[in-house]
Design an enzyme around this catalytic site. Structure first.
Site, PDB file in Angstrom:
ATOM      1  N   HIS A 108       7.258  -7.253  -2.429  1.00 54.54           N
ATOM      2  CA  HIS A 108       7.110  -6.686  -1.078  1.00 54.54           C
ATOM      3  C   HIS A 108       8.125  -7.322  -0.118  1.00 54.54           C
ATOM      4  CE1 HIS A 108       3.494  -4.597  -2.120  1.00 54.54           C
ATOM      5  NE2 HIS A 108       2.671  -5.616  -2.063  1.00 54.54           N
TER       6      HIS A 108
ATOM      7  N   LYS B 103       0.805  -1.241   0.000  1.00 57.34           N
ATOM      8  CA  LYS B 103       0.000   0.000   0.000  1.00 57.34           C
ATOM      9  C   LYS B 103       0.831   1.281   0.000  1.00 57.34           C
ATOM     10  CE  LYS B 103      -3.388  -1.232  -0.553  1.00 57.34           C
ATOM     11  NZ  LYS B 103      -3.757  -2.045  -1.753  1.00 57.34           N
TER      12      LYS B 103
ATOM     13  N   SER C 120      -4.849   3.032   4.013  1.00 54.98           N
ATOM     14  CA  SER C 120      -5.033   2.374   2.717  1.00 54.98           C
ATOM     15  C   SER C 120      -5.171   0.866   2.916  1.00 54.98           C
ATOM     16  CB  SER C 120      -3.824   2.689   1.823  1.00 54.98           C
ATOM     17  OG  SER C 120      -3.931   2.038   0.599  1.00 54.98           O
TER      18      SER C 120
HETATM   19  N1  LIG Z   1      -1.227   7.215  -9.726  1.00 49.30           N
HETATM   20  C1  LIG Z   1      -1.365   7.186  -8.406  1.00 49.30           C
HETATM   21  N2  LIG Z   1      -1.264   8.329  -7.681  1.00 49.30           N
HETATM   22  C2  LIG Z   1      -1.419   8.328  -6.350  1.00 49.30           C
HETATM   23  N3  LIG Z   1      -1.691   7.202  -5.619  1.00 49.30           N
HETATM   24  C3  LIG Z   1      -1.792   6.048  -6.296  1.00 49.30           C
HETATM   25  C4  LIG Z   1      -1.637   5.975  -7.696  1.00 49.30           C
HETATM   26  N4  LIG Z   1      -1.798   4.685  -8.067  1.00 49.30           N
HETATM   27  C5  LIG Z   1      -2.062   3.990  -6.945  1.00 49.30           C
HETATM   28  N5  LIG Z   1      -2.065   4.791  -5.875  1.00 49.30           N
HETATM   29  C6  LIG Z   1      -2.393   4.462  -4.472  1.00 49.30           C
HETATM   30  O1  LIG Z   1      -1.480   3.525  -3.928  1.00 49.30           O
HETATM   31  C7  LIG Z   1      -2.182   2.745  -2.933  1.00 49.30           C
HETATM   32  C8  LIG Z   1      -2.048   1.276  -3.271  1.00 49.30           C
HETATM   33  O2  LIG Z   1      -0.729   0.899  -2.969  1.00 49.30           O
HETATM   34  P1  LIG Z   1      -0.008  -0.338  -3.640  1.00 49.30           P
HETATM   35  O3  LIG Z   1      -0.106  -0.255  -5.116  1.00 49.30           O
HETATM   36  O4  LIG Z   1       1.352  -0.393  -3.045  1.00 49.30           O
HETATM   37  O5  LIG Z   1      -0.873  -1.572  -3.105  1.00 49.30           O
HETATM   38  S1  LIG Z   1      -0.392  -3.109  -3.102  1.00 49.30           S
HETATM   39  O6  LIG Z   1       0.526  -3.259  -2.000  1.00 49.30           O
HETATM   40  O7  LIG Z   1       0.225  -3.423  -4.379  1.00 49.30           O
HETATM   41  O8  LIG Z   1      -1.647  -3.865  -2.852  1.00 49.30           O
HETATM   42  C9  LIG Z   1      -3.629   3.206  -2.949  1.00 49.30           C
HETATM   43  O9  LIG Z   1      -3.703   4.230  -1.954  1.00 49.30           O
HETATM   44  P2  LIG Z   1      -5.081   4.723  -1.244  1.00 49.30           P
HETATM   45  O10 LIG Z   1      -5.882   5.395  -2.328  1.00 49.30           O
HETATM   46  O11 LIG Z   1      -4.647   5.693  -0.189  1.00 49.30           O
HETATM   47  O12 LIG Z   1      -5.762   3.516  -0.682  1.00 49.30           O
HETATM   48  C10 LIG Z   1      -3.731   3.744  -4.360  1.00 49.30           C
HETATM   49  O13 LIG Z   1      -4.803   4.629  -4.577  1.00 49.30           O
END
Ligand SMILES: Nc1ncnc2c1ncn2[C@@H]1O[C@H](COP(=O)(O)OS(=O)(=O)O)[C@@H](OP(=O)(O)O)[C@H]1O
Length: 293
Positions: free
Chosen positions: A101, A46, A131
Site C-alpha cells: 500500500h 480496500k 469498504s
Molecule cells: N473477487 C473479488 N471481486 C470483487 N471484489 C472483491 C473481490 N475480492 C475482494 N474484493 C473486495 O475488495 C475489498 C477489499 O479490498 P482490499 O483487498 O484492497 O483490502 S486490503 O486493503 O487488502 O485490506 C472488499 O470490498 P467490499 O466488499 O466493498 O468491502 C472486497 O470484498
C-alpha cells in the site's frame, strides 16, 4: 477525542497501522533489492488488493490453478511493508510477487530500473470509503469509527492507514514514467474479469492458454473467493490480526456503487465537491455505479 495516534504510525508523512508496522523494516525498504522479474501489486487500502493477489497467484502458479497447492494466496503474494509472518521475501525463488500500500515515494529505489513490474489497482473512492468503514469496525488494529460521518472526515483528512487517497493515486500516476506500471480499475475488473485477466497477463508477459484463462477467471470471482479459505483472509484475520467482532467479513460485498446505500445526499455532495477540487485535472476515469454508465 482524536485517538488516531494510538492506532496509526506516521512514517515520513505516511500513515500505517501502528500494531503491524515495523519501523526497522520500513527504514530498509528503500534499499530493498528488487529483481528484474519481481511483480508488485500496489493499491490504496480496500481497492482490490486481495483480488489482485489471487489473480496473480493464479496466473503464476499452475498448482494454484489446478488446486493442488496448499499455500495461501497471502503467503504467495506477501505484503512488502509488513514482513509478516516472516521476512521471507528476499529468499523466495523468482518470480517473486508482492503486495504493497506504500506511496510512490517510499517504494524501493530499485523499482525505478523499470524492469520489475507494478500493477496499480484503483477503485472509486466512495466505495473505498464504505469498504474501509466496515473493515475498521471489524478489526481490533484499527480505530472503530463512531459512524460514517466520523470516518468520512478522517478519510478526507488522510488520517487513516494509507493516508490521503487523493495523494496516493496522484503520486503514483504523476510519477508513472519512472516505473513500469499498469493502472487497472476495480470497476473494469468487475465489469469484465476475463478481459482484465488477459490485460494483466499480457502486461506480465505471461501468456495463458484458453483453459488457464478459464481457470483464473473462475477462481477469481467474488463468489469463489468468498468460500475459498486460501483466498479470503478469514484465517489470517482471525488468528493473526484480530477481529473486534465476528460480524462482517473481509470479502464483504465486492460490488460497485455500495456507497449509495450508505452516504447521505449531503455527504455525497460534500464528497463530490472535494473530489472535483482535488482531481479536476486528473486524466484517469472513475466508475461510480455500473448501472449508470
Ligand atoms: N473477487 C473479488 N471481486 C470483487 N471484489 C472483491 C473481490 N475480492 C475482494 N474484493 C473486495 O475488495 C475489498 C477489499 O479490498 P482490499 O483487498 O484492497 O483490502 S486490503 O486493503 O487488502 O485490506 C472488499 O470490498 P467490499 O466488499 O466493498 O468491502 C472486497 O470484498
Amino acid at each position: 477525542m482524536d485517538n488516531t495516534d494510538a492506532y496509526l504510525l506516521n512514517f515520513k508523512g505516511y500513515y500505517l497501522i501502528r500494531s503491524t508496522a515495523n519501523t526497522d523494516l520500513l527504514k530498509n525498504l528503500e534499499e530493498f533489492e528488487v529483481r528484474h522479474d519481481d511483480v508488485f501489486i500496489v493499491t490504496y487500502p480496500k481497492s482490490g488488493t486481495v483480488w489482485a493477489q489471487q489473480i496473480l497467484s493464479l496466473i503464476y502458479f499452475e498448482g494454484h490453478r489446478n488446486r493442488t497447492e496448499t499455500v495461501e494466496t497471502l503467503d504467495r503474494v506477501p505484503f512488502l511493508e509488513h514482513g509478516v509472518p516472516k521476512m521471507k521475501h528476499q529468499k523466495r525463488p523468482s518470480p517473486r510477487l508482492f503486495a504493497s500500500h506504500l506511496p510512490y515515494y517510499l517504494a524501493p529505489k530499485g523499482l525505478k530500473n523499470k524492469k520489475a513490474k507494478i500493477l496499480y489497482i484503483y477503485r472509486n473512492p466512495k466505495d473505498v470509503l464504505i469498504s474501509y468503514f466496515h473493515f475498521s469496525n471489524m478489526m481490533v488494529m484499527l480505530e472503530a469509527p463512531e459512524n460514517i460521518e466520523d470516518f468520512m472526515k478522517k478519510f478526507l483528512d488522510g488520517k487513516v492507514s494509507g493516508s490521503l487517497w487523493f495523494d496516493h493515486i496522484r503520486g503514483w500516476y504523476e510519477h508513472r514514467h519512472e516505473f513500469n506500471i499498469l493502472f487497472m480499475m476495480y470497476e473494469e475488473m468487475k465489469k469484465d474479469l476475463r478481459s482484465s485477466v488477459l490485460k494483466i497477463s499480457s502486461f506480465l508477459e505471461r501468456e495463458l492458454n484458453e483453459e488457464d484463462v478459464e481457470a483464473v477467471v473462475k477462481q477469481a470471482t467474488f463468489e469463489n473467493m468468498k468460500f475459498d479459505p486460501q483466498a479470503n483472509y478469514e484465517q489470517i484475520l482471525k488468528h493473526d490480526l484480530g477481529r473486534r467482532t465476528d460480524e462482517g467479513s473481509f470479502l464483504r460485498k465486492g460490488t460497485v456503487g455500495d456507497w449509495k446505500h450508505h452516504l447521505t445526499v449531503e455527504q455525497n455532495e460534500r464528497f463530490d465537491r472535494i473530489f472535483q477540487s482535488k482531481m479536476k485535472d486528473f486524466p484517469l476515469k472513475f466508475i461510480w455505479d455500473l448501472n449508470e454508465e
